[in-house]
Each structure stands twice: as C-alpha cells, then as structure tokens.
Design a protein around this motif. Structure first.
Motif, PDB file in Angstrom:
ATOM      1  N   SER A  79      18.744 -43.312 -33.555  1.00  0.00           N
ATOM      2  CA  SER A  79      19.837 -42.743 -34.349  1.00  0.00           C
ATOM      3  C   SER A  79      20.995 -42.373 -33.427  1.00  0.00           C
ATOM      4  N   ARG A  80      22.044 -43.162 -33.438  1.00  0.00           N
ATOM      5  CA  ARG A  80      23.183 -42.924 -32.550  1.00  0.00           C
ATOM      6  C   ARG A  80      23.902 -41.622 -32.880  1.00  0.00           C
ATOM      7  N   LYS A  81      23.998 -41.299 -34.162  1.00  0.00           N
ATOM      8  CA  LYS A  81      24.676 -40.058 -34.558  1.00  0.00           C
ATOM      9  C   LYS A  81      23.918 -38.836 -34.039  1.00  0.00           C
ATOM     10  N   TRP A  82      22.599 -38.881 -34.179  1.00  0.00           N
ATOM     11  CA  TRP A  82      21.779 -37.765 -33.710  1.00  0.00           C
ATOM     12  C   TRP A  82      21.856 -37.631 -32.195  1.00  0.00           C
ATOM     13  N   LEU A  83      21.761 -38.749 -31.499  1.00  0.00           N
ATOM     14  CA  LEU A  83      21.821 -38.720 -30.041  1.00  0.00           C
ATOM     15  C   LEU A  83      23.165 -38.214 -29.535  1.00  0.00           C
ATOM     16  N   LYS A  84      24.231 -38.575 -30.239  1.00  0.00           N
ATOM     17  CA  LYS A  84      25.564 -38.140 -29.827  1.00  0.00           C
ATOM     18  C   LYS A  84      25.671 -36.624 -29.845  1.00  0.00           C
ATOM     19  N   GLN A  85      25.216 -35.992 -30.920  1.00  0.00           N
ATOM     20  CA  GLN A  85      25.272 -34.535 -31.017  1.00  0.00           C
ATOM     21  C   GLN A  85      24.280 -33.873 -30.063  1.00  0.00           C
ATOM     22  N   LEU A  86      23.128 -34.511 -29.880  1.00  0.00           N
ATOM     23  CA  LEU A  86      22.134 -33.962 -28.964  1.00  0.00           C
ATOM     24  C   LEU A  86      22.679 -33.925 -27.538  1.00  0.00           C
ATOM     25  N   LYS A  87      23.339 -34.975 -27.139  1.00  0.00           N
ATOM     26  CA  LYS A  87      23.928 -35.038 -25.796  1.00  0.00           C
ATOM     27  C   LYS A  87      25.006 -33.968 -25.626  1.00  0.00           C
ATOM     28  N   ARG A  88      25.840 -33.816 -26.654  1.00  0.00           N
ATOM     29  CA  ARG A  88      26.935 -32.844 -26.579  1.00  0.00           C
ATOM     30  C   ARG A  88      26.415 -31.418 -26.403  1.00  0.00           C
ATOM     31  N   TRP A  89      25.445 -31.017 -27.234  1.00  0.00           N
ATOM     32  CA  TRP A  89      25.017 -29.619 -27.216  1.00  0.00           C
ATOM     33  C   TRP A  89      24.033 -29.329 -26.092  1.00  0.00           C
ATOM     34  N   ALA A  90      23.319 -30.338 -25.616  1.00  0.00           N
ATOM     35  CA  ALA A  90      22.476 -30.133 -24.434  1.00  0.00           C
ATOM     36  C   ALA A  90      23.348 -29.864 -23.211  1.00  0.00           C
ATOM     37  N   LYS A  91      24.448 -30.603 -23.088  1.00  0.00           N
ATOM     38  CA  LYS A  91      25.399 -30.358 -21.992  1.00  0.00           C
ATOM     39  C   LYS A  91      26.015 -28.974 -22.125  1.00  0.00           C
ATOM     40  N   ASN A  92      26.352 -28.599 -23.361  1.00  0.00           N
ATOM     41  CA  ASN A  92      26.944 -27.288 -23.616  1.00  0.00           C
ATOM     42  C   ASN A  92      25.992 -26.174 -23.211  1.00  0.00           C
ATOM     43  N   LEU A  93      24.724 -26.285 -23.605  1.00  0.00           N
ATOM     44  CA  LEU A  93      23.748 -25.246 -23.274  1.00  0.00           C
ATOM     45  C   LEU A  93      23.462 -25.223 -21.779  1.00  0.00           C
ATOM     46  N   SER A  94      23.474 -26.386 -21.150  1.00  0.00           N
ATOM     47  CA  SER A  94      23.234 -26.444 -19.706  1.00  0.00           C
ATOM     48  C   SER A  94      24.299 -25.669 -18.936  1.00  0.00           C
ATOM     49  N   ASP A  95      25.531 -25.713 -19.415  1.00  0.00           N
ATOM     50  CA  ASP A  95      26.615 -24.979 -18.762  1.00  0.00           C
ATOM     51  C   ASP A  95      26.460 -23.464 -18.918  1.00  0.00           C
ATOM     52  N   MET A  96      25.620 -23.032 -19.860  1.00  0.00           N
ATOM     53  CA  MET A  96      25.475 -21.598 -20.136  1.00  0.00           C
ATOM     54  C   MET A  96      24.185 -21.013 -19.580  1.00  0.00           C
ATOM     55  N   LEU A  97      23.513 -21.726 -18.713  1.00  0.00           N
ATOM     56  CA  LEU A  97      22.261 -21.222 -18.142  1.00  0.00           C
ATOM     57  C   LEU A  97      22.430 -19.887 -17.406  1.00  0.00           C
ATOM     58  N   PRO A  98      23.531 -19.662 -16.662  1.00  0.00           N
ATOM     59  CA  PRO A  98      23.709 -18.339 -16.042  1.00  0.00           C
ATOM     60  C   PRO A  98      23.812 -17.221 -17.082  1.00  0.00           C
ATOM     61  N   LEU A  99      24.436 -17.504 -18.225  1.00  0.00           N
ATOM     62  CA  LEU A  99      24.552 -16.507 -19.292  1.00  0.00           C
ATOM     63  C   LEU A  99      23.178 -16.198 -19.880  1.00  0.00           C
ATOM     64  N   ILE A 100      22.342 -17.213 -19.996  1.00  0.00           N
ATOM     65  CA  ILE A 100      20.980 -17.011 -20.498  1.00  0.00           C
ATOM     66  C   ILE A 100      20.185 -16.140 -19.538  1.00  0.00           C
ATOM     67  N   ASP A 101      20.316 -16.405 -18.236  1.00  0.00           N
ATOM     68  CA  ASP A 101      19.607 -15.590 -17.240  1.00  0.00           C
ATOM     69  C   ASP A 101      20.005 -14.124 -17.356  1.00  0.00           C
ATOM     70  N   SER A 102      21.292 -13.874 -17.553  1.00  0.00           N
ATOM     71  CA  SER A 102      21.771 -12.504 -17.697  1.00  0.00           C
ATOM     72  C   SER A 102      21.195 -11.842 -18.944  1.00  0.00           C
ATOM     73  N   ALA A 103      21.170 -12.575 -20.056  1.00  0.00           N
ATOM     74  CA  ALA A 103      20.653 -12.022 -21.308  1.00  0.00           C
ATOM     75  C   ALA A 103      19.154 -11.744 -21.216  1.00  0.00           C
ATOM     76  N   MET A 104      18.426 -12.590 -20.506  1.00  0.00           N
ATOM     77  CA  MET A 104      16.985 -12.384 -20.357  1.00  0.00           C
ATOM     78  C   MET A 104      16.694 -11.157 -19.508  1.00  0.00           C
ATOM     79  N   GLN A 105      17.557 -10.876 -18.549  1.00  0.00           N
ATOM     80  CA  GLN A 105      17.328  -9.743 -17.660  1.00  0.00           C
ATOM     81  C   GLN A 105      17.609  -8.406 -18.328  1.00  0.00           C
ATOM     82  N   ASP A 106      18.696  -8.317 -19.113  1.00  0.00           N
ATOM     83  CA  ASP A 106      19.038  -7.018 -19.707  1.00  0.00           C
ATOM     84  C   ASP A 106      18.507  -6.836 -21.131  1.00  0.00           C
ATOM     85  N   GLY A 107      17.827  -7.829 -21.688  1.00  0.00           N
ATOM     86  CA  GLY A 107      17.228  -7.685 -23.009  1.00  0.00           C
ATOM     87  C   GLY A 107      18.125  -8.052 -24.172  1.00  0.00           C
ATOM     88  N   SER A 108      19.367  -8.418 -23.910  1.00  0.00           N
ATOM     89  CA  SER A 108      20.285  -8.754 -24.996  1.00  0.00           C
ATOM     90  C   SER A 108      19.924 -10.052 -25.693  1.00  0.00           C
TER      91      SER A 108
END
Length: 674
Positions: free
Chosen positions: A273-302
């Motif tokens: 499914s090209r449509k599904w893969l297109k969105q999957l690629k977009r948001w996986a890249k987006n979430l990958s860029d936010m890994l430092p934010l995730i680390d911060s949220a995991m540490q302080d409980g937010s």
C-alpha cells in the motif's frame, strides 16, 4: 433592564434577524437595536433568534448597567464575530493567533501528534492475519466468533518483531519505517507469541505499544495497578502477559491451529500500500526527530499526560472513522479489510483505508486539543449570582469576597485551586458552589463547570430544581438523565440486532460513547469541535456551559476499562471545573475512584471543589494530595502553569485560603489553613 443588540449577520440571516429584533426593540442603526425589556422578554428574544439562526447569524446582546458600565450577555450564532467582551474586530490577519498559543503553552503537542499518527497507522496492523480476514468474509461460519488472539495483540507482536530485528533501539526501528524498508518476510518468520512482548522496549516503542494495546480496552493484570503511586510504564508493561491477548479462555483447551492462523499473513503486511507507506515514512521520521523530547518526558513523568491525550485522540479517531461508510472508489493495491457492514454483513473498509482514515481523524482531534479547553461556551448571563445573599446566607458573600481578594494576588489562569465546602445542611451549599465557581472564572463574570451529585438517581425534576436555585435556563444548564429514564424512553426503540456485537464485526470502536439522554436545548455549532463527534448527545454533553449529572457519568473518565466511554467525560474535564456534591455519600472503593477523578482533573488543569456537611479531615487531605499530584503533572506539560495551588476551606462561619507549593504536600492541609 436596558439592552443593546448588535447584528453581524450576513446574507438572508440579516433579514430574518431584523424581523425578530424590530418586533422587540428600536432600531438605532442599520445593525443596532436598543430597548428597555424584562428578563422574560429578553429570554423570548434569544429563543426566537435561535429558532431562525443559521451559519450566517451573529447577534450579540449587551446590558447597559449604568452610565459608565455595560455587561456583555450572550451571542446567538457565530461567536467568532465577537471577542469575549462582545467587541467586533476592525482589522484582520492571516496569521492564526491560536497557533501561537499552541506553540507557547502546549509544548508537547507536536509529540502527541506524532505518537497519535504512528500508533493510528499501526493500531490494526494485526488485522492482516489470515484468521481475521477469513472471519470478515461474508460467507464465513466463524463471522461472529471471538478471535483466538486479539488483533491489537497481534499488532504488538508485529511491532516487537520489527524492533527486535533492529537492535532494540528506537533510532533503528524508526529509521526502518522512515525509509519504507519493512522486512516483511523476516517479520512473518520472527513473529512469536512470547510471554511478555511488552517488556524491555526502547522509550518511544513503549509509548506506541501502550497506545496500540489499549486502544479498545485497558490491559487486564492480576493486580489493579491504578492505585500504585510508584507505578511506571515499565512496571505496567511488564505485567501484561500473553494471556491478556486471548479473547476467550476456551481457546487454551483447543488445538493451536486457530491461534497459528492469527500469526500467518498470506496477503502480506500492507507493504504494497503506497499510501500507507507514505504516511508511515513521514510520521516515523517525525517521531524519530522527537526522541530527546520523549527521553525528557520519561524522566519527569509527564509521559502520563502525553499518553492520556494521545490515547484519547486515537480512540476518538477510531470511533469516528469506524462509524463512516467505506470510501468510494478507494484506489488500493491490497485485498485486506478492517471491518464489515452491520446491515449487509459484507466487507466494509479496506485495511489501509481504515488505518489512514483513523490517522487523519485522530490527528484532527489532536490539533483541536487546545480548542477543547477554549472553545466550549460559558454562561455570561449570571447577574443572579452577583446579588447579595439573603439574611442567614451571608456567609456565601463572605466566601466569594475572600476568593476575589485571593484572585487579586495571583494569575488565576496559571495556578490550581482546590476547595472544601463544609457548610452545614440547609445553609445553601449548592447555590454557594455556583457563586464560588462564578468568582473563580477567569473574568469573574462567567460560569462553566460540572456539578457531580452524590445521588444514585437523577431525574428531570431534580434538574429543574437546580435550574431554579442557580437561575439558569435549559440553554445554559444540561441535565444528564440516568439509565432508568433511558430504559423508559427507549424500551421500544431498537433498530438493530443486539446479538451481533461490534467486536464480532471487527468494529469495537463503533460502540456508542454516550447512551444517556441529555436535557439541553441550545443550538450546536456545525464546525470546530463538533466535527469529531458523531451524535448530538455527545455534542450537548461537551458544549453545555453547566452540566449536572450523577458522579457515575463523569467518573467514567477514569473507571472505564473497556471501550470509549471515558472519551466524552475526559474531553468535558478539559474545559470544565469540577464540583462534587455530597461526597460523604460514598465509601470504600467509590472514594478511591473519586480520588482518581480528582487527580485527572488536576492533571488537565481544572479547579476542583468537594462539598458536603461532613468531610473527614483525612479524606480532604487525601483528595488534596491527589489533586496536587495531578496539577504537578499539568505544570510539567505547560510552560505557563505555576506549581502553586490555592487551597480553600469554606463553611458558614469562615473562609480560609492559602497558596501551597508542591513541596508542602507532606504537611497537613488543615495546618496550612490555620
């Protein structure tokens, strides 16, 4: 009373509005009217305007209180034509000031969106299994039989296989998705129904896994983890074993053929499914860029707040899209389906169509999260609450005056508030609660809150009594009617086969969010928040400025373990302060559940008041601690919030208010107020 009406109507709405207003007031300009009118007459004008209102209607009403002061009462129609004070804009800009608010205060909103999108694209991945696809077939003999393994569990097993194939790191498996390089054959070979697939996951995967596994029901564990103050997402995921993945224990005694079919994917894993893969690629890249934010949220409980909002968006998006018909002329490359039609038993939505549709609608809900706090209306016509209380009830005015003085010292929009109202029986606590919540509003002139009663039944007559005491109309106060009234109203109104559950049809998310009847007469907007809700009852529940209900209706926000019945109470709490009346009616586990509700209200940044003639000090202390912990989490996710809580102890003799910080939660609440 002397009032002025201002019309900003357009097209045909202008003529209809002029006909109504010309009958009651003198036209002093092309779009302005003035008259002296009674309260009953003003209500009649408002009612007539509502009956003729359309999307082009916009009429405001101002009460001239004196030579130098006027009071903005209400707007009928498009509220965006006026600001919060009833002023009409004279200039405009293409820049959305709301976006500035989002960026400055909802600091985790981009992360919430990324989590929502990626989890939505993967939440029903397991429906690609051989057994699920055979089950949906129109000719299937097992069409209404529970699956050996739940489809969300299979989705988790696929995610686990993907992560294990990429060195168990977030960067690796997200890069795999963002590159569109999903090793389909390896996943099919490596998928195993292991004992604890949710343990030992990297941080981002933990959040995605929790959203996927809980998007229909909360995972069941042997112990109730919700009462543990020290519970973490690690300890929770570690408790979820493969036994939870079974739909029915009877399959444990059968052979493994059906279970094995849940782990076979002859038609593939959506990689075509090209449509599904297109969105999957977009948001996986987006979430990958936010890994430092995730680390911060995991540490302080937010991360707790982040997951609450993300799960709500995912489930509401799933509920909304599952209720829609299949997309016409869907251009898909795969023959995999997500659900079937209740009436025809035929295939309904394609699997990739469903995943993309849920993602789109869940993201729209996530974008609207700040609006859920700001857009729902308030009651402006509250002059009854400003009148001096009669003799014998003067303590009400003293309480509101103390709170008003405290408000002068703080920014009420940035601090929490927890109050205990312990006035004796017969002293007018109910009316006092309304006056206090009115004083606590941002402008001190409006009203929006939930009045949760300690009664086990609630009738229309009880709602009428509250309307009479607080002087609110059916356009300002909604009453949620209990199940007994519903049974009487709808005993003969059954239009579908109750023997076929939504789970059996592959669409658990289609189940109703609210069955009760909402007694509320106000017209509802057709844009904004209402676009993500499918029924008028749900919209009324959210939009009514004051909602009166038994506590079991609102406590569903924390006590719902299966389905989406927690969604509407949670959305309502985002914009409404909470008053719990007659709290001493409850004992045992009910009191614990109320503590969870108070914690959630604090976590969503709302004000809370408990009210009863008898409240034990340890109960008040416990609820304050629950609220304070919730408010602390709220502060971690909002840049403008301050770690201060105004705490008030109110009775007919005195009102005491103190501002407490998080570090003071070890002491006695009463000691700080003495």
């Amino acid at each position: 009373m002397m009032v002025i009406f201002v019309s900003e109507c357009e097209k045909k709405a202008l003529k209809r509005t002029r006909r109504v207003l010309d009958a009651f007031a003198n036209r002093i300009g092309n779009n302005t009217w003035q008259t002296v009118i009674t309260q009953e007459g003003l209500l009649a004008v408002q009612t007539l305007l509502r009956k003729t209102a359309s999307k082009n209607t916009a009429v405001s009403c101002h009460w001239i209180r004196s030579r130098s002061r006027s009071q903005f009462l209400w707007v009928v129609g498009n509220k965006s034509k006026f600001n919060t004070e009833g002023v009409v804009a004279v200039n405009s800009t293409k820049k959305n000031p709301f976006d500035t608010y989002i960026e400055s205060d909802w600091q985790y909103l981009p992360l919430i969106k990324a989590l929502v999108a990626l989890s939505a694209l993967l939440h029903d991945w397991g429906k690609a299994s051989e057994l699920f696809q055979k089950k949906l077939a129109p000719t299937s003999k097992n069409k209404y039989k529970a699956d050996p393994l739940r489809h969300e569990w299979v989705s988790i097993l696929l995610l686990k296989a993907l992560i294990g194939n990429n060195d168990n790191s977030d960067k690796a498996w997200l890069s795999c998705l963002s590159d569109g390089d999903i090793p389909e054959n390896e996943l099919k070979e490596n998928i195993i129904n292991e004992k604890k697939p949710l343990s030992q996951l990297p941080p981002a995967a933990k959040l995605i896994a929790w959203l996927i596994v809980s998007h229909h029901r909360l995972p069941q564990t042997k112990e109730d983890y919700r009462g543990e103050a020290s519970a973490t997402i690690d300890s929770l995921l570690n408790r979820i074993t493969k036994e939870w993945g079974y739909c029915n224990n009877q399959y444990k005694q059968e052979d493994n053929r059906n279970e094995n079919d849940c782990l076979k994917f002859p038609e593939g894993l959506l990689t075509k499914s090209r449509k599904w893969l297109k969105q999957l690629k977009r948001w996986a890249k987006n979430l990958s860029d936010m890994l430092p934010l995730i680390d911060s949220a995991m540490q302080d409980g937010s991360y707790r707040v982040i997951l609450h909002h993300a799960r709500l968006c995912l489930m509401l998006g799933d509920h909304y899209y599952s209720s829609q018909d299949a997309a016409k002329n869907w251009q898909g490359e795969i023959e995999l389906y997500a659900n079937s039609d209740r009436k025809t038993n035929e295939y309904k939505q394609r699997l990739d169509e469903h995943l993309l549709g849920v993602a789109e609608n869940a993201l729209r809900t996530a974008h609207l999260l700040p609006a859920f706090e700001q857009e729902p209306p308030v009651v402006k016509n509250t002059h009854e609450l400003k009148k001096p209380s009669p003799n014998g009830y003067k303590w009400q005015d003293k309480a509101t005056e103390e709170i008003h003085q405290w408000k002068q010292q703080v920014d009420i929009n940035k601090v929490g508030f927890f109050a205990v109202n312990m006035a004796s029986t017969g002293c007018g606590k109910t009316f006092a609660n309304a006056k206090i919540m009115h004083t606590l509003s941002l402008d001190g002139e409006s009203l929006r809150y939930i009045l949760a009663l300690g009664l086990r039944t609630l009738t229309l007559q009880t709602g009428d009594e509250y309307r009479k005491r607080v002087k609110l109309t059916k356009k300002e106060l909604a009453v949620l009617i209990g199940s007994k009234a519903i049974a009487e109203l709808h005993a003969n109104n059954s239009s579908f086969d109750e023997d076929k559950s939504e789970e059996e049809l592959g669409s658990e998310s289609k189940e109703s969010l609210l069955d009760e009847y909402v007694d509320y007469e106000c017209d509802l907007p057709t844009d904004g928040l209402t676009t993500v809700l499918t029924t008028n009852k749900a919209k009324q529940f959210l939009y009514a400025p004051v909602l009166t209900c038994t506590i079991d209706h609102i406590i569903a926000a924390t006590e719902t373990k299966r389905g989406g019945r927690y969604i509407l109470p949670s959305l309502r709490l985002m914009s409404s302060d909470l008053v719990i009346d007659e709290i001493d009616d409850f004992t045992g586990s009910d009191l614990v559940a109320i503590g969870r509700l108070i914690h959630l209200a604090g976590m969503l940044g709302r004000k809370v008041m408990i009210s009863s003639a008898t409240i034990p000090p340890h109960l008040a202390q416990g609820y304050f601690n629950a609220y304070q912990e919730g408010w602390q989490l709220y502060c971690l996710t909002r840049s403008s919030a301050k770690p201060f809580i105004g705490c008030a102890w109110i009775d007919e003799n005195n009102t005491k208010i103190s501002s407490l910080t998080h570090s003071q939660n070890k002491g006695s609440l009463i000691d700080y107020l003495d």
